[in-house]
Design a protein around this motif. Sequence first.
Motif, PDB file in Angstrom:
ATOM      1  N   VAL B  54       0.856  -1.182   0.000  1.00 28.94           N
ATOM      2  CA  VAL B  54       0.000   0.000   0.000  1.00 28.94           C
ATOM      3  C   VAL B  54       0.895   1.236   0.000  1.00 28.94           C
ATOM      4  O   VAL B  54       1.836   1.318   0.792  1.00 28.94           O
ATOM      5  CB  VAL B  54      -0.915  -0.006   1.236  1.00 28.94           C
ATOM      6  N   CYS B  76      -9.096  -2.142   8.385  1.00 32.11           N
ATOM      7  CA  CYS B  76      -8.063  -3.174   8.336  1.00 32.11           C
ATOM      8  C   CYS B  76      -8.350  -4.278   9.343  1.00 32.11           C
ATOM      9  O   CYS B  76      -8.489  -4.010  10.529  1.00 32.11           O
ATOM     10  CB  CYS B  76      -6.693  -2.565   8.614  1.00 32.11           C
ATOM     11  N   PRO B  77      -8.456  -5.527   8.896  1.00 31.95           N
ATOM     12  CA  PRO B  77      -8.833  -6.620   9.797  1.00 31.95           C
ATOM     13  C   PRO B  77      -7.729  -7.005  10.773  1.00 31.95           C
ATOM     14  O   PRO B  77      -8.001  -7.642  11.778  1.00 31.95           O
ATOM     15  CB  PRO B  77      -9.148  -7.766   8.846  1.00 31.95           C
ATOM     16  N   ASN B  78      -6.499  -6.647  10.518  1.00 27.67           N
ATOM     17  CA  ASN B  78      -5.441  -7.093  11.418  1.00 27.67           C
ATOM     18  C   ASN B  78      -4.578  -5.954  11.949  1.00 27.67           C
ATOM     19  O   ASN B  78      -3.479  -6.169  12.398  1.00 27.67           O
ATOM     20  CB  ASN B  78      -4.567  -8.147  10.742  1.00 27.67           C
ATOM     21  N   SER B  80      -2.992  -3.362  10.604  1.00 24.49           N
ATOM     22  CA  SER B  80      -1.724  -3.022   9.968  1.00 24.49           C
ATOM     23  C   SER B  80      -1.543  -1.533   9.791  1.00 24.49           C
ATOM     24  O   SER B  80      -0.470  -1.077   9.450  1.00 24.49           O
ATOM     25  CB  SER B  80      -1.635  -3.679   8.593  1.00 24.49           C
ATOM     26  N   ILE B  81      -2.619  -0.780   9.970  1.00 26.30           N
ATOM     27  CA  ILE B  81      -2.539   0.659   9.733  1.00 26.30           C
ATOM     28  C   ILE B  81      -2.786   1.403  11.039  1.00 26.30           C
ATOM     29  O   ILE B  81      -3.699   1.062  11.799  1.00 26.30           O
ATOM     30  CB  ILE B  81      -3.580   1.095   8.669  1.00 26.30           C
ATOM     31  N   TYR B 105       2.065   2.313   8.307  1.00 24.91           N
ATOM     32  CA  TYR B 105       1.623   1.087   7.615  1.00 24.91           C
ATOM     33  C   TYR B 105       2.634  -0.012   7.911  1.00 24.91           C
ATOM     34  O   TYR B 105       3.820   0.148   7.667  1.00 24.91           O
ATOM     35  CB  TYR B 105       1.538   1.376   6.112  1.00 24.91           C
ATOM     36  N   THR B 111      -1.977  -8.397   4.888  1.00 22.30           N
ATOM     37  CA  THR B 111      -2.292  -9.605   4.127  1.00 22.30           C
ATOM     38  C   THR B 111      -2.689  -9.284   2.695  1.00 22.30           C
ATOM     39  O   THR B 111      -3.168 -10.146   1.983  1.00 22.30           O
ATOM     40  CB  THR B 111      -3.454 -10.364   4.782  1.00 22.30           C
ATOM     41  N   MET B 112      -2.542  -8.057   2.282  1.00 21.66           N
ATOM     42  CA  MET B 112      -2.860  -7.613   0.923  1.00 21.66           C
ATOM     43  C   MET B 112      -4.335  -7.847   0.591  1.00 21.66           C
ATOM     44  O   MET B 112      -4.679  -8.233  -0.514  1.00 21.66           O
ATOM     45  CB  MET B 112      -1.994  -8.334  -0.125  1.00 21.66           C
ATOM     46  N   CYS B 113      -5.202  -7.628   1.573  1.00 21.88           N
ATOM     47  CA  CYS B 113      -6.606  -7.899   1.317  1.00 21.88           C
ATOM     48  C   CYS B 113      -7.275  -6.754   0.568  1.00 21.88           C
ATOM     49  O   CYS B 113      -8.294  -6.945  -0.079  1.00 21.88           O
ATOM     50  CB  CYS B 113      -7.347  -8.165   2.620  1.00 21.88           C
ATOM     51  N   GLY B 114      -6.730  -5.557   0.679  1.00 24.48           N
ATOM     52  CA  GLY B 114      -7.262  -4.454  -0.106  1.00 24.48           C
ATOM     53  C   GLY B 114      -8.432  -3.726   0.521  1.00 24.48           C
ATOM     54  O   GLY B 114      -9.004  -2.831  -0.088  1.00 24.48           O
ATOM     55  N   LEU B 115      -8.830  -4.100   1.754  1.00 23.40           N
ATOM     56  CA  LEU B 115     -10.005  -3.464   2.355  1.00 23.40           C
ATOM     57  C   LEU B 115      -9.762  -1.996   2.645  1.00 23.40           C
ATOM     58  O   LEU B 115     -10.669  -1.173   2.527  1.00 23.40           O
ATOM     59  CB  LEU B 115     -10.383  -4.203   3.648  1.00 23.40           C
ATOM     60  N   TRP B 127      -2.510   0.630  -4.584  1.00 24.14           N
ATOM     61  CA  TRP B 127      -1.551  -0.470  -4.632  1.00 24.14           C
ATOM     62  C   TRP B 127      -0.333  -0.066  -5.450  1.00 24.14           C
ATOM     63  O   TRP B 127      -0.458   0.532  -6.514  1.00 24.14           O
ATOM     64  CB  TRP B 127      -2.169  -1.705  -5.289  1.00 24.14           C
TER      65      TRP B 127
HETATM   66  S1  SF4 Z   1      -4.518  -4.480   2.597  1.00 24.55           S
HETATM   67 FE1  SF4 Z   1      -5.790  -5.341   4.222  1.00 24.55          FE
HETATM   68  S2  SF4 Z   1      -4.307  -6.037   5.745  1.00 24.55           S
HETATM   69 FE2  SF4 Z   1      -3.210  -4.684   4.388  1.00 24.55          FE
HETATM   70  S3  SF4 Z   1      -3.325  -2.695   5.397  1.00 24.55           S
HETATM   71 FE3  SF4 Z   1      -5.040  -2.791   3.960  1.00 24.55          FE
HETATM   72  S4  SF4 Z   1      -6.759  -3.550   5.145  1.00 24.55           S
HETATM   73 FE4  SF4 Z   1      -4.911  -3.966   6.328  1.00 24.55          FE
END
Ligand code: SF4
Lengths: 355, 158
Positions: B54, B76-78, B80-81, B105, B111-115, B127
């Motif tokens: 990101v 972000c689910p985990n 990371s931000i 970041y 996890t590269m989920c993109g949310l 990206w």
């Molecule tokens: S891509 Fe997903 S895991 Fe990575 S920073 Fe964004 S929300 Fe969080």
Amino acid sequence: MMNIPLSITTTIHDWLFSIMPEGAATITEWVLIAAAYLALFAVAGLYLVLLERKVAAWFQFRLGPNRVGPWGIFQTIADALKLVSKEIYSNRKVDKFLFNLAPYFVIIASLMAMAVFPFSKQFQGFDINIGVFFLFAVSSIGVIGLLVGGWASNNKYSLIGAMRSGLQTISYELSVGLSILTMVLLSGSLQLSEIIEVQRTGGWLIFQGHIPAIIAFMIFMIAGTAETNRAPFDLVEAESELGAGFHTEYSGMQFAYFFLAEFINMFIIASIAVVLFFGGWLSPFGITEGITWFPEVLWFIIKVFMIILLMMWFRWTFPRLRVDQLLTLEWKYLLPINMVNLVLMAIVIWLNITL
Amino acid sequence: MSYFSDIYSGIKTLLTGMRVTGGHFVRIRSENITQLYPDNRDTLQMFERFRGEVVMPHDENNEHRCTGCQSCEIACPNGSIEIIWDRQVDPATGKKKKMIDKHIYHLSMCTMCGLCINACPTDAIVWAQNFENAVYDRSALTKVLNQPGSKLKAGIEE
Ligand code: SF4
Ligand code: SF4
């Protein structure tokens, strides 16, 4: 034997007989010839593996090995060096004697078959008058190696692979034999050099025998591919089902023997096809007939590589057969067609309508 | 009778397959998909949709589009931000308002989920296509996305 352009072998022959007694000189000559064939065997095997990998890559839009040497031509040599340096390891409870014996069965069968091929007019190790029959007999010894190896490994997957190979070879040997027989009917000889002589005047046998010969060629290619245990008939070593099949437990050079033997068998099947259908070392339309210095062995090699390319094309196109499909193909299709074809060929020769 | 039609259709389908792969074989020069990666590093183009990491694009005046709204942090689910923000006086209007200080970041956790990118209301983060993310020290994977001294582009918040 073996006097390629410069008749170098005559020179060596005279020289050997001048410096040592007759018996010793003969034995030395045998050893030299054996060494020459072994070298041929190793080089052909290694480069067929490379060719296979390159061709496979090209069929799949990839480049294939290209790091070791220009265009990756030393890749398989590097692989072979790695295999030589590896430990030969076997499980507990394997049948040591049979386990170690099996690779030699396979490799010796392939080597013996190599000996009778007329690579060119002079380059033929052993011009036996039942050449085709000998080839056919010797090439079936290899399967004993596979059965023994699979049994001795004490591993159920190896055993299943070995049993499948027995099944497959017994079935397809019939078709190979009958299609060869069809061609022998046409050529009227079992001696390989004679078969080629027949084609010098009358054209290649596949043209002489037209329809039945073409059918025989197709059957021979299918059954020959099955004989060498290559895809689409590779259920002997079906990776997705059996690991590596009968050679799962082998390592190092023993594995390499099995692996090389597979490629040499492919070479042998292609060579039989070239001799029986495509005129062996004869040039197409006799274009190099009058040129004495031209190495006829080149034509043989070119034709063999064409056939090998065809077999690789099969391999990378067709999906693997199931065991019941394998047997259906042989017993319900190839064998009856083959029998009819044999009769057809006999009628063609009887009515004298060969081309 | 189906015996012969089986043979015919069998041969026909096999030949169809061989035509396809044979076509690949002869067109290998133009259709090869192998990237000779370390050799073609300078010209290698990744795909548009490839998710490398990101990043926050900045324009030539060192201005970005991030308002510090924290939507990405929540999305972000985990975790990371992390957004570090404070209330400052906006020099243009003279009013106090929420402004971003640091957009932190953690590439090592992502996890590269993109949310986060989907959640961002102002499209401030996107990206990047780079993939050579190996480092010797994992602290190097914790990145501050807004460049030092950068500020919000005018007109984003309206
Ligand atoms: S891509 Fe997903 S895991 Fe990575 S920073 Fe964004 S929300 Fe969080
Ligand atoms: S990057 Fe987007 S979502 Fe995240 S704080 Fe900035 S404006 Fe909000």
